[in-house]
Design an enzyme around this catalytic site. Sequence first.
Site, PDB file in Angstrom:
ATOM      1  N   LYS A   1       3.864  -3.956 -18.005  1.00 56.99           N
ATOM      2  CA  LYS A   1       5.112  -4.843 -17.806  1.00 56.99           C
ATOM      3  C   LYS A   1       4.874  -5.457 -16.384  1.00 56.99           C
ATOM      4  CE  LYS A   1       9.054  -5.788 -19.961  1.00 56.99           C
ATOM      5  NZ  LYS A   1       8.251  -7.181 -19.832  1.00 56.99           N
TER       6      LYS A   1
ATOM      7  N   LYS B   1       8.960   0.813  -9.654  1.00 57.17           N
ATOM      8  CA  LYS B   1       9.615   0.529 -10.961  1.00 57.17           C
ATOM      9  C   LYS B   1       9.954   1.220 -11.641  1.00 57.17           C
ATOM     10  CE  LYS B   1      10.380  -3.903  -9.153  1.00 57.17           C
ATOM     11  NZ  LYS B   1      10.986  -4.974  -9.300  1.00 57.17           N
TER      12      LYS B   1
ATOM     13  N   LYS C   1       1.801  -7.867 -12.624  1.00 55.32           N
ATOM     14  CA  LYS C   1       2.895  -8.815 -13.225  1.00 55.32           C
ATOM     15  C   LYS C   1       1.427  -9.569 -12.666  1.00 55.32           C
ATOM     16  CE  LYS C   1       6.414 -10.249 -10.776  1.00 55.32           C
ATOM     17  NZ  LYS C   1       7.556  -9.567 -10.994  1.00 55.32           N
TER      18      LYS C   1
ATOM     19  N   THR D   1      19.383  -8.316 -13.227  1.00 57.04           N
ATOM     20  CA  THR D   1      19.002  -8.067 -12.156  1.00 57.04           C
ATOM     21  C   THR D   1      19.566  -8.053 -11.394  1.00 57.04           C
ATOM     22  OG1 THR D   1      16.191  -9.082 -12.879  1.00 57.04           O
ATOM     23  CG2 THR D   1      16.877  -8.229 -10.520  1.00 57.04           C
TER      24      THR D   1
ATOM     25  N   ASN E   1      18.137 -16.695 -10.609  1.00 56.45           N
ATOM     26  CA  ASN E   1      18.894 -15.693 -11.745  1.00 56.45           C
ATOM     27  C   ASN E   1      19.280 -14.580 -10.802  1.00 56.45           C
ATOM     28  OD1 ASN E   1      17.891 -13.540 -12.924  1.00 56.45           O
ATOM     29  ND2 ASN E   1      17.625 -14.245 -14.313  1.00 56.45           N
TER      30      ASN E   1
ATOM     31  N   SER F   1      14.849  -5.279 -19.999  1.00 54.01           N
ATOM     32  CA  SER F   1      13.798  -5.901 -20.287  1.00 54.01           C
ATOM     33  C   SER F   1      13.080  -4.774 -21.924  1.00 54.01           C
ATOM     34  CB  SER F   1      12.059  -6.587 -19.648  1.00 54.01           C
ATOM     35  OG  SER F   1      12.664  -7.386 -19.664  1.00 54.01           O
TER      36      SER F   1
HETATM   37  P1  NAD Z   1      15.012 -18.111  -8.860  1.00 51.24           P
HETATM   38  O1  NAD Z   1      13.285 -19.060  -8.972  1.00 51.24           O
HETATM   39  O2  NAD Z   1      15.455 -18.260  -9.839  1.00 51.24           O
HETATM   40  O3  NAD Z   1      15.386 -18.324  -8.058  1.00 51.24           O
HETATM   41  C1  NAD Z   1      15.186 -17.894  -6.149  1.00 51.24           C
HETATM   42  C2  NAD Z   1      16.260 -18.679  -5.352  1.00 51.24           C
HETATM   43  O4  NAD Z   1      15.762 -18.370  -3.496  1.00 51.24           O
HETATM   44  C3  NAD Z   1      16.671 -20.400  -5.456  1.00 51.24           C
HETATM   45  O5  NAD Z   1      17.632 -19.628  -5.624  1.00 51.24           O
HETATM   46  C4  NAD Z   1      15.788 -20.967  -4.739  1.00 51.24           C
HETATM   47  O6  NAD Z   1      16.465 -21.731  -4.048  1.00 51.24           O
HETATM   48  C5  NAD Z   1      16.215 -19.428  -3.758  1.00 51.24           C
HETATM   49  N1  NAD Z   1      15.133 -19.685  -2.015  1.00 51.24           N
HETATM   50  C6  NAD Z   1      13.710 -20.401  -2.120  1.00 51.24           C
HETATM   51  N2  NAD Z   1      13.177 -20.046  -0.871  1.00 51.24           N
HETATM   52  C7  NAD Z   1      14.475 -19.609  -0.509  1.00 51.24           C
HETATM   53  C8  NAD Z   1      14.140 -19.442   0.859  1.00 51.24           C
HETATM   54  N3  NAD Z   1      13.146 -19.790   2.149  1.00 51.24           N
HETATM   55  N4  NAD Z   1      14.977 -19.032   1.778  1.00 51.24           N
HETATM   56  C9  NAD Z   1      16.068 -18.920   0.798  1.00 51.24           C
HETATM   57  N5  NAD Z   1      16.306 -18.810  -0.634  1.00 51.24           N
HETATM   58  C10 NAD Z   1      15.766 -19.265  -0.993  1.00 51.24           C
HETATM   59  O7  NAD Z   1      14.129 -16.292  -9.236  1.00 51.24           O
HETATM   60  P2  NAD Z   1      14.007 -15.080  -9.208  1.00 51.24           P
HETATM   61  O8  NAD Z   1      14.045 -14.606 -10.560  1.00 51.24           O
HETATM   62  O9  NAD Z   1      15.786 -14.960  -8.845  1.00 51.24           O
HETATM   63  O10 NAD Z   1      13.947 -14.443  -8.347  1.00 51.24           O
HETATM   64  C11 NAD Z   1      14.314 -14.147  -6.765  1.00 51.24           C
HETATM   65  C12 NAD Z   1      13.054 -12.736  -6.618  1.00 51.24           C
HETATM   66  O11 NAD Z   1      14.029 -11.918  -7.353  1.00 51.24           O
HETATM   67  C13 NAD Z   1      12.380 -12.991  -6.286  1.00 51.24           C
HETATM   68  O12 NAD Z   1      11.070 -11.789  -5.673  1.00 51.24           O
HETATM   69  C14 NAD Z   1      11.674 -12.283  -7.914  1.00 51.24           C
HETATM   70  O13 NAD Z   1      10.660 -11.537  -7.833  1.00 51.24           O
HETATM   71  C15 NAD Z   1      13.098 -10.831  -7.537  1.00 51.24           C
HETATM   72  N6  NAD Z   1      13.052 -10.518  -9.417  1.00 51.24           N
HETATM   73  C16 NAD Z   1      13.188 -11.654  -9.560  1.00 51.24           C
HETATM   74  C17 NAD Z   1      13.921 -10.537 -11.354  1.00 51.24           C
HETATM   75  C18 NAD Z   1      14.716 -11.269 -12.190  1.00 51.24           C
HETATM   76  O14 NAD Z   1      14.641 -10.817 -13.360  1.00 51.24           O
HETATM   77  N7  NAD Z   1      14.165 -12.758 -12.413  1.00 51.24           N
HETATM   78  C19 NAD Z   1      13.719  -9.040 -11.415  1.00 51.24           C
HETATM   79  C20 NAD Z   1      13.589  -8.545 -10.298  1.00 51.24           C
HETATM   80  C21 NAD Z   1      13.024  -9.222  -9.559  1.00 51.24           C
END
Ligand code: NAD
Length: 444
Positions: free
Chosen positions: A98, A122, A134, A218, A249, A378
């Site tokens: 996953k 995780k 991934k 998350t 997100n 999920s």
């Molecule tokens: P997303 O694309 O929805 O949002 C990313 C955010 O980070 C945006 O607001 C973007 O503007 C910001 N960002 C990008 N570069 C940046 C920088 N240099 N400085 C400050 N802000 C910056 O992505 P997401 O789904 O929110 O994922 C964010 C992190 O969380 C990632 O590391 C992802 O692997 C992790 N994650 C996400 C989920 C999920 O369910 N979406 C689950 C577990 C972990």
Amino acid sequence: MATKVKSATKGTKEAAKIAAASHSSNGAAQQHQSMFAAVLARLDKAAKLVNLSPEVAAVLRKAEKQIIVGVPVKMDDGSVQVFDGYRVVHSTAIGPSKGGIRYAMDVDLDEVQALAAWMTFKCAIANIPYGGAKGGIMCDPRKMSAGELERLTKAYTVAMADVFGVDKDIPAPDMGTGKREMAWIVDAFSKVKRHYEPGVVTGKPLTLGGSEGREAATGRGVMVAALEAMKVTGVNRKTATAAIQGFGNVGSHAARLMHNAKIKIVAISDHTAAFHSPKGIDVIAALKYAADNGGVLKGFKGGKEISNEELLTLNVDVLAPCAIQNVITAKNANDINAKIIVEGANGPTSAEADDILAAKGIVVVPDILANGGGVTVSYYEWVQNRYGHYWTEAEVAKKQDDSMIRAFENVWYNAKQYKTTMRIGAYITALKRLEKAVKYKGFF
Ligand code: NAD
């Protein structure tokens, strides 16, 4: 019109550098250290403490399967671009693999390997019956049209049709992808397989069998982890302050839910801007501003504009990096003033920074625990798809919160038991479960 063929892999490193520099106002992602090496460093540390069998350690140090595909896509201008697509299945020791799919310019095999391994740990920490995987495509989704992204997503799905499967490997959203991309994957995968298969991905829109609560899951887990960390560190919840990096997100839902839990959010940011207000940011106004402003915070008037580097060093109770990897490194770890760090993003802290933060007495709730809420819900989505019966948002939230609290307590217990940090305590929690599974199954 003649079709121009150009490879998106050309100048990969160059492009990654430019993308990192342009995405990163905090200068975090520009040196692309090996993320997988950082995973192995922590794995080895935990394995030593827990006396992990060398066979199991050897199994977990390597991914089971790594697939790289070239994905040709007809662009809106008539040219054809060939994108690099990846899927790494790190482990199926506990169940089908996953893990999300990321769209970003710095996606490469090393990053996907690290993210896949983290998924294995995780899922083991959250005690859900999945292994880890991934995927990613090296692309800049912000510069592509919806049509280009749909063709790219569907072509990647067709290329991965033998890898994905409801009992094999189940993708989900990650950075740069969301429910829209998951719906496209369901469509392409179902067409290849000649039957409707919504359970092949999670994080789908509700009408296609998504789960209530998945989108915010998350961020919700980050909020619950922050509250648990405040309890064990003695931070007063009534006066607590927090700074959150990232407003996608994870970050936006974490900010909204912490704000609802009456934690004062004093700083927020995204890749376009960062804002600070000691009196507290009006998070609801920020969400509305971003929604009306192409999803970004630039131009928001609800606080003093600061840099992303300054946000990270604010004197707050909780710092939640929820954007990208490697933002807290040996370079700035000494300047961090938060009491607690709750890692919403994957890999926001480098392995060298771990020791500096530990020496400063900062409690780090590691990514493999803190952002496990997404994969937990999920899993609930996958269960509901198979069951054909759907739970309410309140039912999902209750199950998720109970699960996060249990996982937090296990990790905290192991960290105390082995006199180590929560990060290594989290790896220990995962390794104990994985060792049992690998040994029960045996070897050829
Ligand atoms: P997303 O694309 O929805 O949002 C990313 C955010 O980070 C945006 O607001 C973007 O503007 C910001 N960002 C990008 N570069 C940046 C920088 N240099 N400085 C400050 N802000 C910056 O992505 P997401 O789904 O929110 O994922 C964010 C992190 O969380 C990632 O590391 C992802 O692997 C992790 N994650 C996400 C989920 C999920 O369910 N979406 C689950 C577990 C972990």
